[in-house]
Design an enzyme around this catalytic site. Structure first.
Site, mmCIF file in Angstrom:
data_model
loop_
_atom_site.group_PDB
_atom_site.id
_atom_site.type_symbol
_atom_site.label_atom_id
_atom_site.label_comp_id
_atom_site.label_asym_id
_atom_site.label_seq_id
_atom_site.Cartn_x
_atom_site.Cartn_y
_atom_site.Cartn_z
ATOM 1 N N GLN A 102 35.277 25.182 38.609
ATOM 2 C CA GLN A 102 35.701 26.220 39.567
ATOM 3 C C GLN A 102 34.706 26.374 40.712
ATOM 4 O O GLN A 102 35.089 26.619 41.849
ATOM 5 C CB GLN A 102 35.794 27.556 38.830
ATOM 6 N N TYR A 280 45.565 34.565 36.238
ATOM 7 C CA TYR A 280 44.319 33.780 36.294
ATOM 8 C C TYR A 280 44.254 32.958 37.578
ATOM 9 O O TYR A 280 43.240 32.905 38.250
ATOM 10 C CB TYR A 280 44.202 32.862 35.067
ATOM 11 N N MET A 281 45.385 32.328 37.909
ATOM 12 C CA MET A 281 45.425 31.526 39.140
ATOM 13 C C MET A 281 45.342 32.435 40.365
ATOM 14 O O MET A 281 44.826 32.041 41.405
ATOM 15 C CB MET A 281 46.720 30.693 39.156
ATOM 16 N N GLY A 282 45.821 33.673 40.198
ATOM 17 C CA GLY A 282 45.757 34.646 41.293
ATOM 18 C C GLY A 282 44.348 34.844 41.819
ATOM 19 O O GLY A 282 44.131 34.972 43.023
ATOM 20 N N ASP A 283 43.354 34.851 40.911
ATOM 21 C CA ASP A 283 41.987 35.022 41.422
ATOM 22 C C ASP A 283 41.370 33.683 41.831
ATOM 23 O O ASP A 283 40.613 33.610 42.785
ATOM 24 C CB ASP A 283 41.106 35.801 40.432
ATOM 25 N N GLN A 284 41.733 32.590 41.140
ATOM 26 C CA GLN A 284 41.136 31.285 41.471
ATOM 27 C C GLN A 284 41.547 30.774 42.849
ATOM 28 O O GLN A 284 40.827 30.019 43.487
ATOM 29 C CB GLN A 284 41.544 30.239 40.424
ATOM 30 N N HIS A 304 39.265 40.703 38.813
ATOM 31 C CA HIS A 304 38.733 39.393 39.207
ATOM 32 C C HIS A 304 39.225 39.013 40.601
ATOM 33 O O HIS A 304 38.465 38.501 41.423
ATOM 34 C CB HIS A 304 39.200 38.308 38.220
#
Length: 338
Positions: A102, A280-284, A304
């Site tokens: 990441q 999870y992908m929303g913050d990445q 996050h």
């Protein structure tokens, strides 16, 4: 020298602040000082995986770094020009390989030649995305928007011994504008049910339970089984449905069927929102959205995600507009760069 100063205790005050800040510092060539690192956590300061992630970025931009040791609550990072090179990084514990990946990912937007890194540590550990999620959700979505990477998993690593190994290749990339609001409505659910140093029957039971539950929902499961040997022992299941993921890591005393059920329920909850990206992908995606501009749809706005926006705004002149999204039976949010 002017430093961007970031308070590492903001909101959930986790390691993500360090990962995003150091990555963007290297990319924008702006020196950064992070204070109060993980101040709210029981084990304050930098953990081994944070030290490894910062060391990796340091190698790629010949940075001057102060406070780079386990337990340090203050970090100063002064980058030089990005100069890609191949190297190996050993986290030395079952620290998350996914979280090091990441940190390296955004550098794809600033390099002029590819680099390959071998990372050793944990592939499937708590409080971090499983490596199969990174490969089949994170990297796949980003590839569709111009971020060119390849990930090969050589060995799995679980807590506490680790022993996982991956090869991660990052190529110079040009980000495209995002337009990814609603889920594709694809019914195909792919996945992997894996065990290491455990009986294959456990992987088969996880798969069977997941397949039964997904069939009930009129979905089309295609779940592979993987059995391996290694220095650490573990099991789990990772599912993906186009741009959404669901997973669960096995634990001692947790029946295989319960592990599968948790992964399926996580995926179904994300599908229910109708949005393209899971939480999870929303913050990445935030750093990439900042560079590519455009709009994405997410199932929920987590701390996050808010934290990542806050860190990004220290480095880039961008703003994010969050709106509720209720069209076409969806129930989520859009994030747009304005």
């Amino acid at each position: 020298m002017d430093f961007i100063v970031i308070d590492g205790s903001y909101l959930e005050g986790g390691g993500q602040i360090i990962r995003t800040a150091v990555s963007l510092s290297a990319l924008t060539q702006k020196p950064v000082k992070i204070i109060n690192i993980r101040k709210k956590r029981k084990n304050k300061g930098l953990a081994p995986q944070h030290v490894s992630a910062v060391k990796a970025v340091k190698k790629l931009c010949n940075a001057e770094v102060f406070g780079l040791n386990v337990g340090s609550e203050e970090l100063t990072f002064i980058p030089s020009k990005l100069s890609p090179k191949d190297f190996t990084i050993d986290i030395g514990t079952a620290g998350s390989i996914s979280l090091v990946i990441q940190t390296l990912l955004p550098l794809s937007l600033g390099i002029n030649k590819k680099f390959t890194v071998k990372i050793k540590g944990g592939t499937d550990v708590k409080r971090a995305p499983p490596i199969d999620y990174v490969k089949n959700v994170t990297l796949k979505i980003l590839r569709n928007f111009g971020v060119l990477t390849e990930l090969k998993v050589l060995k799995r690593g679980f807590y506490p011994e680790g022993g996982g190994e991956v090869i991660f290749e990052v190529k110079p990339s040009k980000i495209k504008k995002f337009d990814l609001i609603e889920h594709s409505k694809s019914n195909l659910v792919e996945g992997i049910s894996y065990v290491q140093n455990l009986d294959e029957s456990i992987a088969r039971r996880m798969r069977k339970k997941a397949v039964d539950l997904l069939n009930k929902e009129k979905l089309l499961p295609n779940i592979k089984i993987e059995c391996s040997k290694g220095i650490s022992t573990g099991a789990g299941i990772v599912l993906w449905n186009d741009t959404l993921g669901g997973s669960c890591l096995g634990e001692k005393g947790l029946r295989a069927e319960i592990v599968a059920e948790r992964a399926v329920n996580e995926l179904l909850k994300e599908r229910e929102s109708g949005m393209a990206l899971d939480k999870y992908m929303g913050d990445q995606i935030i750093p990439f959205l900042a560079f590519g501009k455009g709009i994405v749809g997410v199932s929920e706005i987590t701390n996050h995600t808010k934290t990542n926006m806050w860190v990004v705004k220290h480095f880039l002149d961008v703003d994010f507009e969050i709106k509720e999204y209720k069209e076409n039976n969806c129930n989520g949010f859009t994030i747009e760069v304005v």
